[in-house]
Design a protein around this motif. Structure first.
Motif, mmCIF file in Angstrom:
data_model
loop_
_atom_site.group_PDB
_atom_site.id
_atom_site.type_symbol
_atom_site.label_atom_id
_atom_site.label_comp_id
_atom_site.label_asym_id
_atom_site.label_seq_id
_atom_site.Cartn_x
_atom_site.Cartn_y
_atom_site.Cartn_z
ATOM 1 N N SER A 1 16.361 27.616 -2.850
ATOM 2 C CA SER A 1 17.227 27.067 -1.817
ATOM 3 C C SER A 1 16.410 27.040 -0.530
ATOM 4 N N ALA A 2 16.271 25.857 0.073
ATOM 5 C CA ALA A 2 15.523 25.707 1.324
ATOM 6 C C ALA A 2 16.489 25.244 2.413
ATOM 7 N N VAL A 3 16.333 25.815 3.613
ATOM 8 C CA VAL A 3 17.219 25.521 4.746
ATOM 9 C C VAL A 3 16.370 25.278 5.990
ATOM 10 N N VAL A 4 16.802 24.335 6.820
ATOM 11 C CA VAL A 4 16.174 24.120 8.120
ATOM 12 C C VAL A 4 17.200 23.503 9.070
ATOM 13 N N ARG A 5 16.996 23.753 10.347
ATOM 14 C CA ARG A 5 17.790 23.079 11.385
ATOM 15 C C ARG A 5 16.840 22.189 12.170
ATOM 16 N N VAL A 6 17.176 20.900 12.243
ATOM 17 C CA VAL A 6 16.440 19.969 13.091
ATOM 18 C C VAL A 6 17.063 20.107 14.471
ATOM 19 N N VAL A 7 16.259 20.532 15.446
ATOM 20 C CA VAL A 7 16.768 20.827 16.779
ATOM 21 C C VAL A 7 17.139 19.530 17.496
ATOM 22 N N THR A 8 18.294 19.537 18.152
ATOM 23 C CA THR A 8 18.716 18.373 18.937
ATOM 24 C C THR A 8 18.384 18.625 20.405
ATOM 25 N N PRO A 9 18.171 17.619 21.214
ATOM 26 C CA PRO A 9 18.316 16.223 20.803
ATOM 27 C C PRO A 9 17.151 15.783 19.929
ATOM 28 N N PHE A 10 17.463 15.001 18.912
ATOM 29 C CA PHE A 10 16.485 14.458 17.976
ATOM 30 C C PHE A 10 16.160 13.037 18.411
ATOM 31 N N ASN A 11 14.891 12.705 18.503
ATOM 32 C CA ASN A 11 14.466 11.379 18.921
ATOM 33 C C ASN A 11 14.813 10.373 17.826
ATOM 34 N N ASN A 12 15.758 9.477 18.085
ATOM 35 C CA ASN A 12 16.192 8.529 17.063
ATOM 36 C C ASN A 12 15.423 7.206 17.119
ATOM 37 N N ALA A 13 14.176 7.271 17.542
ATOM 38 C CA ALA A 13 13.314 6.082 17.540
ATOM 39 C C ALA A 13 13.133 5.580 16.105
ATOM 40 N N PRO B 1 23.960 8.565 2.065
ATOM 41 C CA PRO B 1 25.277 9.056 1.671
ATOM 42 C C PRO B 1 26.399 8.588 2.597
ATOM 43 N N GLY B 2 26.070 7.900 3.678
ATOM 44 C CA GLY B 2 27.084 7.440 4.629
ATOM 45 C C GLY B 2 27.431 8.549 5.610
ATOM 46 N N GLY B 3 28.483 8.318 6.373
ATOM 47 C CA GLY B 3 28.920 9.334 7.323
ATOM 48 C C GLY B 3 28.176 9.317 8.632
ATOM 49 N N PHE B 4 27.680 8.174 9.052
ATOM 50 C CA PHE B 4 26.955 8.069 10.317
ATOM 51 C C PHE B 4 27.926 7.640 11.407
ATOM 52 N N PRO B 5 27.831 8.088 12.612
ATOM 53 C CA PRO B 5 26.913 9.157 13.009
ATOM 54 C C PRO B 5 27.508 10.516 12.672
ATOM 55 N N ASN B 6 26.668 11.506 12.585
ATOM 56 C CA ASN B 6 27.179 12.862 12.418
ATOM 57 C C ASN B 6 26.312 13.834 13.217
ATOM 58 N N ASN B 7 26.843 15.017 13.410
ATOM 59 C CA ASN B 7 26.132 16.063 14.148
ATOM 60 C C ASN B 7 25.611 17.150 13.221
ATOM 61 N N ALA B 8 25.428 16.828 11.952
ATOM 62 C CA ALA B 8 24.974 17.799 10.959
ATOM 63 C C ALA B 8 23.446 17.851 10.951
ATOM 64 N N TYR B 9 22.905 18.678 11.823
ATOM 65 C CA TYR B 9 21.450 18.813 11.923
ATOM 66 C C TYR B 9 20.921 19.989 11.102
ATOM 67 N N TRP B 10 21.808 20.722 10.456
ATOM 68 C CA TRP B 10 21.410 21.760 9.519
ATOM 69 C C TRP B 10 21.333 21.121 8.138
ATOM 70 N N LEU B 11 20.206 21.303 7.445
ATOM 71 C CA LEU B 11 19.987 20.712 6.130
ATOM 72 C C LEU B 11 19.663 21.793 5.115
ATOM 73 N N ARG B 12 20.154 21.607 3.903
ATOM 74 C CA ARG B 12 19.852 22.552 2.816
ATOM 75 C C ARG B 12 19.625 21.771 1.532
ATOM 76 N N MET B 13 18.596 22.162 0.784
ATOM 77 C CA MET B 13 18.269 21.563 -0.513
ATOM 78 C C MET B 13 18.176 22.691 -1.530
ATOM 79 N N ASP B 14 18.912 22.573 -2.626
ATOM 80 C CA ASP B 14 18.868 23.567 -3.702
ATOM 81 C C ASP B 14 18.343 22.918 -4.977
ATOM 82 N N ARG B 15 17.545 23.680 -5.715
ATOM 83 C CA ARG B 15 17.102 23.240 -7.043
ATOM 84 C C ARG B 15 17.567 24.291 -8.039
#
Length: 177
Positions: free
Chosen positions: A16-28, A81-95
């Protein structure tokens, strides 16, 4: 090319890997940052000579927010997956075995929300049988594809039972004149 970086730890088996992309995130255009699990072979070269990976990243272009990329033998599928825009900057991937699941949340105290994908995934599990038994490079990525853009991460972690060096390390750096 994809200007950026990939910092990883080698993991064999479930994780299980987790990270938070810090905002503000450059949406270029084309700015993407988040998690990736990549198959590799000796020296860190692509497994089987082509890229094979799964990434779950922030990507605020084309009405995406967080999105999945799945590359098999150099052919990439980009799945929104849709759901734009969202404020979900925490991401998790499980294998677990050959199945990958993806989660997101907005705040540290929020519960993780599993993400459901449209076709071709159709549900919450991305099955990657081609990665069966393959050690993976699991970590954080940042790719801009168009110049040097900044990104910040926090709270990165990997939980796994099998960390190690499962392939020969790359050759030492040499100097050129």
């Amino acid at each position: 090319g994809d200007d950026g970086f990939f910092l990883f730890k080698v993991v064999k088996g479930d994780f299980s890997a987790v990270v938070r992309v810090v905002t503000p995130f450059n949406n270029a255009a084309y700015n993407t940052a988040g998690l990736q699990a990549r198959a590799f072979s000796a020296g860190g070269d692509p497994f089987g000579g082509t890229e094979n990976y799964v990434s779950w990243t922030r990507f605020d272009q084309y009405s995406f927010a967080n999105y999945l990329r799945s590359e098999v033998n150099g052919a990439v599928r980009q799945i929104n997956p849709g759901g734009f825009p969202n404020n979900a900057y925490w991401l998790r991937m499980d294998r677990v075995g050959n199945s990958f699941r993806f989660f997101q949340r907005t705040n540290t105290s929020d519960s993780w929300k599993i993400v459901s994908f449209p076709s071709p995934v159709s549900g919450t599990n991305l099955v990657r049988s081609d990665l069966a038994g393959q050690p993976l490079q699991v970590g954080i990525i940042h790719a801009t594809y168009a110049g040097q853009l900044g990104v910040q991460f926090s709270d990165f972690s990997i939980t796994a039972t099998n960390f190690d060096s499962f392939a020969a390390p790359p050759s030492p750096v040499t100097t050129r004149s």
